[in-house]
Design a protein around this motif. Structure first.
Motif, PDB file in Angstrom:
ATOM      1  N   LEU A  46      42.660 -44.088 -43.235  1.00  0.00           N
ATOM      2  CA  LEU A  46      41.359 -44.764 -43.339  1.00  0.00           C
ATOM      3  C   LEU A  46      40.262 -43.717 -43.229  1.00  0.00           C
ATOM      4  O   LEU A  46      40.414 -42.729 -42.515  1.00  0.00           O
ATOM      5  CB  LEU A  46      41.200 -45.787 -42.208  1.00  0.00           C
ATOM      6  CG  LEU A  46      42.149 -46.994 -42.220  1.00  0.00           C
ATOM      7  CD1 LEU A  46      42.179 -47.676 -40.867  1.00  0.00           C
ATOM      8  CD2 LEU A  46      41.733 -47.992 -43.310  1.00  0.00           C
ATOM      9  N   ASP A  47      39.143 -43.965 -43.911  1.00  0.00           N
ATOM     10  CA  ASP A  47      38.044 -42.997 -43.921  1.00  0.00           C
ATOM     11  C   ASP A  47      37.042 -43.350 -42.811  1.00  0.00           C
ATOM     12  O   ASP A  47      36.176 -44.209 -42.995  1.00  0.00           O
ATOM     13  CB  ASP A  47      37.377 -43.034 -45.306  1.00  0.00           C
ATOM     14  CG  ASP A  47      36.250 -42.020 -45.429  1.00  0.00           C
ATOM     15  OD1 ASP A  47      35.807 -41.476 -44.385  1.00  0.00           O
ATOM     16  OD2 ASP A  47      35.800 -41.777 -46.564  1.00  0.00           O
ATOM     17  N   GLY A  48      37.191 -42.677 -41.660  1.00  0.00           N
ATOM     18  CA  GLY A  48      36.370 -42.976 -40.490  1.00  0.00           C
ATOM     19  C   GLY A  48      34.876 -42.845 -40.743  1.00  0.00           C
ATOM     20  O   GLY A  48      34.088 -43.691 -40.305  1.00  0.00           O
ATOM     21  N   MET A 479      36.715 -47.226 -34.193  1.00  0.00           N
ATOM     22  CA  MET A 479      36.538 -48.082 -35.380  1.00  0.00           C
ATOM     23  C   MET A 479      37.730 -47.942 -36.323  1.00  0.00           C
ATOM     24  O   MET A 479      38.187 -48.917 -36.913  1.00  0.00           O
ATOM     25  CB  MET A 479      35.229 -47.721 -36.108  1.00  0.00           C
ATOM     26  CG  MET A 479      33.993 -48.286 -35.441  1.00  0.00           C
ATOM     27  SD  MET A 479      34.055 -50.094 -35.205  1.00  0.00           S
ATOM     28  CE  MET A 479      34.024 -50.685 -36.899  1.00  0.00           C
ATOM     29  N   VAL A 480      38.236 -46.714 -36.445  1.00  0.00           N
ATOM     30  CA  VAL A 480      39.411 -46.496 -37.301  1.00  0.00           C
ATOM     31  C   VAL A 480      40.618 -47.235 -36.711  1.00  0.00           C
ATOM     32  O   VAL A 480      41.329 -47.957 -37.408  1.00  0.00           O
ATOM     33  CB  VAL A 480      39.705 -44.984 -37.434  1.00  0.00           C
ATOM     34  CG1 VAL A 480      41.054 -44.745 -38.089  1.00  0.00           C
ATOM     35  CG2 VAL A 480      38.591 -44.301 -38.208  1.00  0.00           C
ATOM     36  N   LYS A 481      40.802 -47.080 -35.397  1.00  0.00           N
ATOM     37  CA  LYS A 481      41.968 -47.701 -34.766  1.00  0.00           C
ATOM     38  C   LYS A 481      41.849 -49.231 -34.785  1.00  0.00           C
ATOM     39  O   LYS A 481      42.844 -49.929 -34.986  1.00  0.00           O
ATOM     40  CB  LYS A 481      42.108 -47.197 -33.328  1.00  0.00           C
ATOM     41  CG  LYS A 481      42.499 -45.716 -33.279  1.00  0.00           C
ATOM     42  CD  LYS A 481      43.516 -45.467 -32.185  1.00  0.00           C
ATOM     43  CE  LYS A 481      44.144 -44.087 -32.268  1.00  0.00           C
ATOM     44  NZ  LYS A 481      43.284 -43.030 -31.695  1.00  0.00           N
ATOM     45  N   ALA A 482      40.627 -49.745 -34.562  1.00  0.00           N
ATOM     46  CA  ALA A 482      40.457 -51.210 -34.578  1.00  0.00           C
ATOM     47  C   ALA A 482      40.787 -51.754 -35.970  1.00  0.00           C
ATOM     48  O   ALA A 482      41.468 -52.779 -36.104  1.00  0.00           O
ATOM     49  CB  ALA A 482      39.025 -51.580 -34.183  1.00  0.00           C
ATOM     50  N   THR A 483      40.342 -51.046 -37.000  1.00  0.00           N
ATOM     51  CA  THR A 483      40.661 -51.470 -38.363  1.00  0.00           C
ATOM     52  C   THR A 483      42.180 -51.425 -38.574  1.00  0.00           C
ATOM     53  O   THR A 483      42.778 -52.376 -39.094  1.00  0.00           O
ATOM     54  CB  THR A 483      39.952 -50.544 -39.383  1.00  0.00           C
ATOM     55  OG1 THR A 483      38.549 -50.587 -39.123  1.00  0.00           O
ATOM     56  CG2 THR A 483      40.232 -50.977 -40.808  1.00  0.00           C
TER      57      THR A 483
END
Ligand SMILES: [Zn+2]
Length: 498
Positions: A46-48, A479-483
């Motif tokens: 994913l693109d943080g 935010m990356v991990k939550a996604t």
């Protein structure tokens, strides 16, 4: 003769102490946790920076629900909803949201329906609210970055709503987009709700969502909403982060106390004025809190954590029959842990005379209680009457809701949330807990077998100061991990349909 007796006594005491030590040690040695699963999370594709950029834009809409009576705020809401549609076209094409609300022209809560392949399976709901609380007047300059600028630095996105709860709303949109781009279709129907009035009680938007699902005859297997985080450094002596997946939330009772007075000139006060009567009542309430203790959900959470502590600390938790008072008094020291033990009492608003030299004809106080699951609204009202013990004071109930039901921490939904957390964050402790404030879940309990309250974000003590406070922020990594978490949870929920 006497010496012999004393010796025997001493030997007896010595044996008793030795026995006690043996019992304490044996209990402590068996009070351990199996080693945490040794999981190394897969890196997320994913693109943080891109996700952070979109959250930054979301923060710039001032969706302050307490100001929803103002036209400018309503326009901010409309603009935010348009921005969502433009920013997440895949989601809005595949599942155009129903716009819901109580007032015409204010249908700001969004319900997305992602139809599953198998309509026999019970659906699930994932929820976040995108409304925010205002910035406390006078604190604007204390912010390191302006609260609605959406500043992104090397590691964090800053601003009101990043933690509570726009970050989760954006992560849900990102996760759905990513899955749709992979051509994914869920096995069971997934609802996503982005609500617009959680911070003001949810009686417009969230209530309308619940009404809509109820009218469809929808009964959810489980719902997942805010309510706790992956907590790091909250319990002294426990190194691994703790995912407190909360299965209940406290209730809410507000009463207004009204003390009568005769008025008149302040140069000739009677022995007791309305203010004196009221002050006495408030002091008694403060000095006589509702009974409490470490039991139920809070006990489960602390015991899960305590198994990872050093021997000396484990000794206390393993032998609560002896040390419960010591543990409880330590937990009482901090407001946040004290709140887990009992129904809390907080006087919040006061009023009396309108002029400095006029005696009041009445004095009033608003007192807010947050109800532990063990106390009902009637229990607390009876407590108030008996503690105040003054017939002159009227107690008027403003709002009263008992605590939520307690969801099952052994059901499949709980396991899915716990396992997915470990899949994304690695070796962490997972345990059920109690949310000490209110969330939209108290409404979702009408339409779901189980309600879980957890945001998949790793937070420290310092981070939570921003919650409803100053310098709210979230890391790009979170935010990356939550996604990644929401994506994995939707997939996992379909791998094991009941
Ligand atoms: Zn919130």
């Amino acid at each position: 003769m006497q010496n012999k007796l004393i010796n025997r006594c001493l030997i007896g005491i010595g044996m008793a102490v030795l026995l006690l030590v043996v019992v304490l040690v044996i209990r402590t040695l068996s009070f351990t946790a199996p080693p945490l699963a040794n999981i190394t999370p897969e890196p997320l594709d994913l693109d943080g920076r891109a996700i952070a950029g979109r959250l930054s834009q979301a923060i710039q809409f001032r969706t302050v629900s307490v100001q929803l009576n103002q036209r400018e705020t309503q326009q901010q809401y409309r603009d935010f909803i348009d921005w969502l549609a433009a920013t997440y076209p895949e989601v809005h094409t595949a599942m155009p949201p129903k716009k819901l609300g109580k007032k015409e022209g204010q249908e700001f809560s969004l319900l997305y329906t992602w139809p599953g392949k198998n309509s026999e399976l019970p659906p699930i709901l994932m929820s976040a609210h995108y409304d925010v609380v205002p910035v406390i007047p006078g604190t604007e300059d204390d912010w390191q970055h302006p609260p609605y600028a959406g500043v992104v630095d090397d590691t964090h996105i800053w601003g009101r709503g990043t933690l509570d709860d726009k970050g989760a709303a954006i992560a849900l949109m990102e996760a759905a987009t990513s899955l749709l781009k992979q051509g994914y279709q869920p096995e069971r129907t997934v609802y996503i709700s982005l609500t617009s009035d959680e911070e003001t009680g949810g009686n417009g938007g969230t209530a309308a969502i619940v009404e809509t699902l109820k009218n469809n005859g929808t009964q959810l297997d489980w719902s997942l909403d805010e309510g706790s985080f992956l907590l790091h450094g909250f319990i002294p002596g426990v190194e691994p982060p703790i995912a407190s997946i909360n299965v209940a939330e406290k209730g809410y009772l507000t009463v207004k106390l009204v003390a009568p007075g005769k008025g008149g000139h302040s140069s000739m006060p009677p022995a007791e004025t309305a203010v004196d009567i009221l002050a006495g009542a408030l002091v008694r309430l403060n000095q006589n809190p509702l009974p409490g203790g470490l039991e139920g959900l809070s006990k489960k959470l602390f015991e899960a954590a305590a198994r990872h502590m050093s021997f000396e600390k484990r000794l206390m938790f393993a032998n609560q029959w002896l040390f419960a008072p010591v543990i409880e008094s330590a937990l009482e020291q901090q407001a946040s842990t004290a709140a887990m033990l009992r129904t809390t009492t907080a006087a919040t608003m006061l009023s009396a005379s309108v002029k400095e030299n006029v005696l009041p004809i009445e004095a009033t106080a608003t007192v807010n209680f947050r109800l532990h699951p063990r106390d009902s609204v009637d229990d607390v009202l009876a407590h108030i009457e008996s503690v105040i013990d003054d017939e002159r004071i009227k107690v008027v109930v403003r709002r009263g809701d008992s605590a939520s039901k307690v969801s099952n921490d052994e059901a499949q939904g709980f396991r899915l949330v716990a396992d997915t957390t470990q899949e994304v964050f690695g070796s962490v402790i997972t345990a059920p807990g109690l949310t000490i404030a209110g969330t939209d879940s108290h409404r979702y309990q009408e339409i779901a077998d189980n309600n879980y309250r957890f945001n998949p974000m790793l937070v420290s003590r310092e981070d939570v100061h921003g919650f409803h406070g100053t310098n709210e922020r979230i890391s790009i990594d979170n935010m990356v991990k939550a996604t990644g978490f929401y994506q994995a949870l939707i997939r996992n929920a379909n791998l094991h349909p009941q």
